[in-house]
Design a protein around this motif. Sequence first.
Motif, PDB file in Angstrom:
ATOM      1  N   THR A  19      -5.135  -9.260   0.012  1.00  0.00           N
ATOM      2  CA  THR A  19      -4.654  -9.029   1.378  1.00  0.00           C
ATOM      3  C   THR A  19      -4.896 -10.211   2.320  1.00  0.00           C
ATOM      4  O   THR A  19      -4.304 -10.265   3.395  1.00  0.00           O
ATOM      5  CB  THR A  19      -5.299  -7.760   1.978  1.00  0.00           C
ATOM      6  OG1 THR A  19      -6.718  -7.870   1.870  1.00  0.00           O
ATOM      7  CG2 THR A  19      -4.827  -6.517   1.252  1.00  0.00           C
ATOM      8  N   GLU A  54      -6.820  -5.537  -7.932  1.00  0.00           N
ATOM      9  CA  GLU A  54      -6.768  -4.585  -6.821  1.00  0.00           C
ATOM     10  C   GLU A  54      -6.060  -5.235  -5.628  1.00  0.00           C
ATOM     11  O   GLU A  54      -6.293  -6.415  -5.312  1.00  0.00           O
ATOM     12  CB  GLU A  54      -8.191  -4.172  -6.408  1.00  0.00           C
ATOM     13  CG  GLU A  54      -8.930  -3.365  -7.451  1.00  0.00           C
ATOM     14  CD  GLU A  54      -8.303  -1.990  -7.674  1.00  0.00           C
ATOM     15  OE1 GLU A  54      -7.776  -1.416  -6.693  1.00  0.00           O
ATOM     16  OE2 GLU A  54      -8.333  -1.518  -8.819  1.00  0.00           O
ATOM     17  N   LEU A  55      -5.216  -4.458  -4.968  1.00  0.00           N
ATOM     18  CA  LEU A  55      -4.488  -4.983  -3.820  1.00  0.00           C
ATOM     19  C   LEU A  55      -5.449  -5.541  -2.771  1.00  0.00           C
ATOM     20  O   LEU A  55      -5.146  -6.555  -2.120  1.00  0.00           O
ATOM     21  CB  LEU A  55      -3.607  -3.888  -3.208  1.00  0.00           C
ATOM     22  CG  LEU A  55      -2.837  -4.260  -1.945  1.00  0.00           C
ATOM     23  CD1 LEU A  55      -1.885  -5.426  -2.201  1.00  0.00           C
ATOM     24  CD2 LEU A  55      -2.084  -3.052  -1.408  1.00  0.00           C
ATOM     25  N   ALA A  56      -6.610  -4.928  -2.612  1.00  0.00           N
ATOM     26  CA  ALA A  56      -7.580  -5.376  -1.610  1.00  0.00           C
ATOM     27  C   ALA A  56      -7.986  -6.833  -1.805  1.00  0.00           C
ATOM     28  O   ALA A  56      -8.355  -7.515  -0.840  1.00  0.00           O
ATOM     29  CB  ALA A  56      -8.817  -4.477  -1.642  1.00  0.00           C
ATOM     30  N   ARG A 113       0.839  -1.212   0.000  1.00  0.00           N
ATOM     31  CA  ARG A 113       0.000   0.000   0.000  1.00  0.00           C
ATOM     32  C   ARG A 113       0.868   1.254   0.000  1.00  0.00           C
ATOM     33  O   ARG A 113       0.586   2.215  -0.721  1.00  0.00           O
ATOM     34  CB  ARG A 113      -0.941  -0.006   1.210  1.00  0.00           C
ATOM     35  CG  ARG A 113      -2.198  -0.834   1.008  1.00  0.00           C
ATOM     36  CD  ARG A 113      -3.213  -0.609   2.113  1.00  0.00           C
ATOM     37  NE  ARG A 113      -2.791  -1.215   3.358  1.00  0.00           N
ATOM     38  CZ  ARG A 113      -3.063  -2.471   3.718  1.00  0.00           C
ATOM     39  NH1 ARG A 113      -3.755  -3.250   2.902  1.00  0.00           N
ATOM     40  NH2 ARG A 113      -2.647  -2.951   4.872  1.00  0.00           N
ATOM     41  N   ARG A 114       1.928   1.265   0.814  1.00  0.00           N
ATOM     42  CA  ARG A 114       2.821   2.418   0.847  1.00  0.00           C
ATOM     43  C   ARG A 114       3.523   2.600  -0.486  1.00  0.00           C
ATOM     44  O   ARG A 114       3.714   3.730  -0.955  1.00  0.00           O
ATOM     45  CB  ARG A 114       3.859   2.247   1.964  1.00  0.00           C
ATOM     46  CG  ARG A 114       3.356   2.585   3.343  1.00  0.00           C
ATOM     47  CD  ARG A 114       3.114   4.085   3.545  1.00  0.00           C
ATOM     48  NE  ARG A 114       4.333   4.865   3.355  1.00  0.00           N
ATOM     49  CZ  ARG A 114       5.257   5.069   4.293  1.00  0.00           C
ATOM     50  NH1 ARG A 114       5.096   4.519   5.505  1.00  0.00           N
ATOM     51  NH2 ARG A 114       6.319   5.812   4.051  1.00  0.00           N
ATOM     52  N   GLN A 124       1.485   4.408  -2.927  1.00  0.00           N
ATOM     53  CA  GLN A 124       1.430   5.845  -2.640  1.00  0.00           C
ATOM     54  C   GLN A 124       2.734   6.547  -3.006  1.00  0.00           C
ATOM     55  O   GLN A 124       2.730   7.636  -3.588  1.00  0.00           O
ATOM     56  CB  GLN A 124       1.137   6.063  -1.152  1.00  0.00           C
ATOM     57  CG  GLN A 124      -0.204   5.541  -0.686  1.00  0.00           C
ATOM     58  CD  GLN A 124      -0.310   5.499   0.824  1.00  0.00           C
ATOM     59  OE1 GLN A 124       0.602   5.908   1.552  1.00  0.00           O
ATOM     60  NE2 GLN A 124      -1.433   4.990   1.329  1.00  0.00           N
TER      61      GLN A 124
END
Length: 273
Positions: free
Chosen positions: A150, A145-147, A102-103, A106
């Motif tokens: 997870t 999507e990363l979601a 996630r980082r 960004q």
Amino acid sequence: MGKYTGKMIISDLDGTLIPRGGVISQENRQAIEAFVAEGGRFAIATGRTPEASAGYVKDLPINAPSVFFNGAMLYDWENKQVLKTMPLTAGDEQQRWPAFARRCLQEFPEACLEVYTADNCHIITPAANDDPRLPHEYYRYAHTELAELTDTGKTPWLKFFACDQHAHLEKYVVLAAEMGVAALGNGFYSEDNYYEFVARGVSKGAMVAAIRQQLPGIKIIACGDYLNDNEMLVAADVGVAAAGAHADTKKIADHVGCAVEDHLLAWTINNII
């Protein structure tokens, strides 16, 4: 029994068996076929998935356990069977990797970020960021999507990969150290613009020990060209680097052979074995 019985060659693909962007030469192919016909064992060791390798090594006589995902998977090519996996996201720290991803989304808006699971390559960045080599390769991949990734207990990650400018990757490595994930995995450059994480203790070289368990008493000759091959060249009985290999790879090799374009595997069989 043949003259190569008891001997095994394990070779990296890109830059070693195959010129980057090229195909396996007829000289290499014929030399490998003759080696196997005389009792030799042949395997590949690559950061690629089995599916992404198949387009390059089609009909090659791979008859020994081979290494994929830069050491996270040992695979029986002949029977299309996974022998062993070493997931990046195992254990109590498994949620640290999605947090790191996630980082990265960004902090590195130009990067191509990929999560590799046993069944697919998941690109978690926009299609505009894709590695330009992907359409010319044999990868099966999906934009995900990363979601959706997870739940690492349900879908273990084998590898986390970043493609970006080298200067950006240096910052990526610093971020991994700051977030504590670098200590949880084995991170390395596989090319100047590629940085990868596999699980701690995982490498092509670490899988050499697993191959020796499968084939006790075998003498292993390993061929490679880049930093992610170094541990494999050291773990083998004989390590051979391509003439165009990274300077550190040539330094640790037992022999420096010809350029990949001059048929390194044929050179190895004729000059070393």
